[in-house]
Design an enzyme around this catalytic site. Structure first.
Site, PDB file in Angstrom:
ATOM      1  N   CYS A   1      -3.363  -2.167  11.194  1.00 23.32           N
ATOM      2  CA  CYS A   1      -4.303  -2.142  10.062  1.00 23.32           C
ATOM      3  C   CYS A   1      -5.717  -2.516  10.487  1.00 23.32           C
ATOM      4  O   CYS A   1      -6.677  -1.776  10.227  1.00 23.32           O
ATOM      5  CB  CYS A   1      -3.802  -3.042   8.929  1.00 23.32           C
TER       6      CYS A   1
ATOM      7  N   HIS B   1      -5.496   2.893   4.777  1.00 19.27           N
ATOM      8  CA  HIS B   1      -5.070   1.847   5.710  1.00 19.27           C
ATOM      9  C   HIS B   1      -3.935   2.367   6.574  1.00 19.27           C
ATOM     10  O   HIS B   1      -3.308   3.382   6.256  1.00 19.27           O
ATOM     11  CB  HIS B   1      -4.629   0.589   4.955  1.00 19.27           C
TER      12      HIS B   1
ATOM     13  N   HIS C   1      -3.313  -8.304   6.249  1.00 15.56           N
ATOM     14  CA  HIS C   1      -3.449  -6.852   6.169  1.00 15.56           C
ATOM     15  C   HIS C   1      -4.838  -6.513   5.631  1.00 15.56           C
ATOM     16  O   HIS C   1      -5.400  -7.250   4.818  1.00 15.56           O
ATOM     17  CB  HIS C   1      -2.375  -6.263   5.248  1.00 15.56           C
TER      18      HIS C   1
END
Length: 234
Positions: free
Chosen positions: A126, A188, A176
């Site tokens: 990510c 993402h 994240h």
């Protein structure tokens, strides 16, 4: 043997090297688990911390540590010029955000999967995708999601604009990160456990599908990139 190898690669004046190809850096001297990657052209500093099969290094652009296999030393050359960070104003960054977004969308079009530690396409984690997208226009972010959260200027969800970062995780830590696209959507690279095993677009709402809802439940906040990272050095 190690001393001979050191004498061949060590640059006592600078101690900084440039990657002639893409490199894997690992989280331990055993070199079994990827920590991050260094794309061709990146600079790194070799430390005095050697093990039998690896040496600890720091990537110059983001100060990120890792272990480099001695077998990969041949992919390095002594840096003739030390890495110098480039400064960006907030207005300059804002003008570049469409290109940052375009990078992520183009990356999504390639066949890819989620790679823990991945910062070199086509496979990213990510924060690796965020770092690669911004550096595609010359702007450096720190490596990990929690570092990126601390580095950005905190904004409210009502202030979200395309090109801002959205952070997810626990109340204690961001684990994240995603790039906001506008209209309640973000892009993402997510994993296999609760994500899409690669780059995808989700909706910032509890009304989305199971993946979007799962991330929405872990929403921490948002941040705006207003500067480029300047390394502290080691």
């Amino acid at each position: 043997m190690l001393s001979n190898l050191e004498s061949q690669i060590q640059n006592p004046k600078l101690g900084e090297y440039q990657c002639l190809g893409d490199l894997n850096l690992y989280d331990s001297p055993e070199c079994t688990s990827l920590a991050t990657q260094a794309a061709v052209g990146r600079h790194l500093r070799i430390t005095s911390n050697h093990q039998s099969s690896a040496v600890q290094v720091y990537l110059s652009e983001d100060d990120y540590p890792g272990w480099l296999s001695l077998s990969d030393l041949g992919i390095l050359q002594p840096a003739t010029v030390l890495y110098q960070a480039k400064s960006f104003s907030e207005s300059e960054i804002k003008k570049l955000l469409p290109e940052v977004i375009a990078f992520t969308q183009k990356a999504m079009e390639q066949s890819n999967y989620y790679l823990w530690g991945g910062t070199v396409g086509p496979n990213y984690d990510c924060s690796g995708l965020m770092q690669a997208a911004f550096v595609s226009v010359g702007i450096w972010l720190p490596r990990d999601a929690y570092q990126q959260e601390a580095f950005t200027q905190a904004i409210t969800l009502e202030e979200l604009a395309p090109g801002d970062l959205v952070f997810f995780g626990t109340p204690q830590k961001a684990t994240h990160v995603a790039l906001y696209l506008g209209d309640g959507h973000y892009i993402h690279s997510s994993g296999t456990d609760q994500g899409r095993n690669g780059i995808g677009i989700d909706i910032l709402s509890e009304q989305g599908d199971v993946v979007s809802r799962s991330y929405y439940q872990q929403l921490r906040g948002a941040g705006r990139v207003v500067k480029s990272y300047e390394p502290q050095g080691h």
